[in-house]
Design an enzyme around this catalytic site. Structure first.
Site, PDB file in Angstrom:
ATOM      1  N   ASP A 128       0.814  -1.222   0.000  1.00 62.16           N
ATOM      2  CA  ASP A 128       0.000   0.000   0.000  1.00 62.16           C
ATOM      3  C   ASP A 128       0.846   1.270   0.000  1.00 62.16           C
ATOM      4  OD1 ASP A 128      -2.308  -1.691   0.298  1.00 62.16           O
ATOM      5  OD2 ASP A 128      -1.754  -1.878   2.400  1.00 62.16           O
ATOM      6  N   LYS A 170       1.996   1.976  -5.217  1.00 56.63           N
ATOM      7  CA  LYS A 170       2.624   1.419  -6.432  1.00 56.63           C
ATOM      8  C   LYS A 170       1.738   1.628  -7.659  1.00 56.63           C
ATOM      9  CE  LYS A 170       2.977  -2.668  -4.509  1.00 56.63           C
ATOM     10  NZ  LYS A 170       2.717  -2.388  -3.086  1.00 56.63           N
ATOM     11  N   GLY A 191      -4.312  -4.730  -4.137  1.00 60.51           N
ATOM     12  CA  GLY A 191      -5.287  -3.719  -4.526  1.00 60.51           C
ATOM     13  C   GLY A 191      -4.517  -2.515  -5.020  1.00 60.51           C
ATOM     14  N   HIS A 192      -4.475  -2.333  -6.325  1.00 60.76           N
ATOM     15  CA  HIS A 192      -3.709  -1.222  -6.887  1.00 60.76           C
ATOM     16  C   HIS A 192      -4.654  -0.103  -7.295  1.00 60.76           C
ATOM     17  CE1 HIS A 192      -0.026  -3.953  -7.790  1.00 60.76           C
ATOM     18  NE2 HIS A 192      -0.198  -3.691  -6.520  1.00 60.76           N
ATOM     19  N   GLN A 243       2.011  -6.288  -3.039  1.00 60.57           N
ATOM     20  CA  GLN A 243       2.350  -6.290  -1.606  1.00 60.57           C
ATOM     21  C   GLN A 243       3.659  -5.499  -1.397  1.00 60.57           C
ATOM     22  OE1 GLN A 243       1.486  -9.813  -2.887  1.00 60.57           O
ATOM     23  NE2 GLN A 243      -0.549  -8.977  -2.628  1.00 60.57           N
TER      24      GLN A 243
END
Ligand code: IMP
Length: 430
Positions: free
Chosen positions: A13, A16, A40-41, A225
């Site tokens: 988080d 990225k 989750g991007h 991650q």
């Protein structure tokens, strides 16, 4: 030709998604090489926010987007994500390529992930419950199913029935639950539908990526991650089940290390963590609450509140070494706009009373030693020119750079594409 890897230097988080999206402008392909839909991007452009869990964020710019052999894929979730992208007018079939060697997240993996966490009670990892750990376990245990296995329907059917039998025994005898047992036939027909949609995208991705390299293309490798969730180098056992480090970009996409031309580390200007596990600089006071609300620190995948704390230079210095980071992008600096004083952990006092500026094997029971710096106390959100940045912020950035041993190449001042200062934009690509 350039092959640039983007990795998170903390517990994920770090932002990225935004940096990948920005650098994709000049990339010919974007590759994901590990993890699954536990990621989750978040990407924001215009007034729209997109959260991608599986498909590389390059798809939003209609760049060739590759799910490499090292990822684990939950087909039901992948198809949902593709449907959403198609609703936005993106030609996914044309741009997405899926490795025939990637492992499938099967229904039992998700069920076992959740049941195992329940069984662990207080000592649970705090996983995303997406079946990631059990899928990697079966991969290593040679009990997995790969995307390419779907292409031989009869073989797939018999493998499914063999595995479903075994998993049902485990469900009943080990977990002792009322969950309905897994039906090989139901799974077979569900997966046949997925195959119909995805078949045109399934290819030999190591061959494709190596060909792109030979053709002199620019390729971005999008890590998921963060460094300290790496199964070898993270805060074990509170980690994910894959290697999140840059070294795994090669294995997880099928290229040699000699192809890599740079590693960009993404560094959040403070620290966050979702899930359980040690976190030395965690703030349980009002400052922590300010970071959480100003930084909108809620998990993109599960919506869980992220734990927040001061910047930890020991962590990021270790991440620079472990990943061979060539420069860093510092994100979410604007979240610190209102603080009078900022703190950076430069060492830990260990349980034996000694002080260390090197990361110990266990982060339990260490007390951070802080260096204090003045805050800038002005609005910096959205600033796009380096010389607009307040002196105190430049001082904070210099200190981070000096402590972690890497130069700053990108400064992010907000979630949107344009809220970014790229120092020397030509350094990443040919
Ligand atoms: P798993 O990857 O679902 O097995 O979860 C293992 C640990 O990694 C948990 O602490 C999760 O919260 C954390 N985790 C997994 N994916 C992400 C991510 O994309 N960002 C931050 N934490 C993550």
């Amino acid at each position: 030709m350039a092959c640039l890897i983007i990795v998170g230097t903390q517990w994920g988080d770090e932002g990225k998604g935004k940096v990948v999206d920005l650098l994709t402008e000049r990339a010919d392909a974007v590759v994901r090489y590990q993890g699954g839909n536990n990621a989750g991007h978040t990407v924001m452009f215009g007034n729209k926010t997109f959260i991608l869990h599986m498909v590389p964020s390059g798809i939003l710019r209609e760049t060739t987007s590759i799910l490499g052999n090292g990822v684990v894929i939950d087909l039901s979730e992948l198809v949902k994500e593709i449907n959403e992208l198609e609703k936005m007018g993106i030609d996914v079939e044309k741009h997405l390529r899926i490795s025939d060697r990637a492992q499938l997240v099967m229904p039992w993996h998700k069920t076992f992930d959740q049941l195992r966490e329940q069984k662990k009670g207080k000592s649970k990892i705090g996983t995303t419950g997406r079946g990631i750990g059990p899928t990697y376990e079966d991969k290593a245990g040679r009990a997995g199913i790969r995307v390419g296995d779907l292409l031989d329907q009869e073989k797939f059917r018999s493998r499914l029935s063999e595995l479903a039998k075994e998993k049902n025994i485990f469900l009943e005898k080990y977990f002792d639950t009322d969950e309905t047992s897994f039906s090989a036939e139901d799974i077979f027909s569900e997966y046949a539908d997925y195959l119909e949609k995805l078949e045109p995208c399934i290819v030999d991705t190591p061959f494709l990526i190596n060909q792109l390299i030979q053709d002199g293309k620019n390729i971005l490798f999008e890590g998921a991650q963060g460094t300290f969730l790496d199964v070898d180098h993270g805060t074990y056992p509170f980690v994910t089940s894959s290697n999140t480090l840059s070294g795994n970009a090669c294995v997880g996409s099928g290229i040699g290390p000699t192809c890599i031309t740079g590693v960009l580390g993404i560094v959040k200007a403070y620290t966050t963590r979702v899930g359980n596990g040690p976190f030395p600089t965690e703030l349980l006071d009002d400052d922590g609450k300010i970071l959480q609300s100003e930084g909108n620190e809620f998990g993109a995948t599960t919506g869980r509140p992220r734990r927040c704390g001061w910047f930890d230079a020991l962590l990021v210095r270790q991440a620079v070494r472990l990943n061979g980071i060539t420069s860093i992008a510092v994100t979410k600096l604007d979240v610190l706009d209102n603080f009078d004083t900022l703190k950076i952990a430069t060492g830990y006092r260990l349980s034996n009373g000694e002080e260390s500026d090197n990361l110990p094997r266990s982060l339990e029971n260490v007390i951070p030693v802080y260096h204090e710096m003045p805050g800038w106390k002005c609005q910096t959100a959205g600033l796009v020119k380096y010389d607009q940045l307040p002196g105190e912020m430049l001082g904070y950035l210099d200190k981070i750079s000096e402590l972690v041993g890497a130069k700053v190449s990108i400064i992010s001042t907000g979630p949107k594409r344009e809220e970014t200062i790229v120092l020397n934009p030509d350094q990443f690509w040919d």
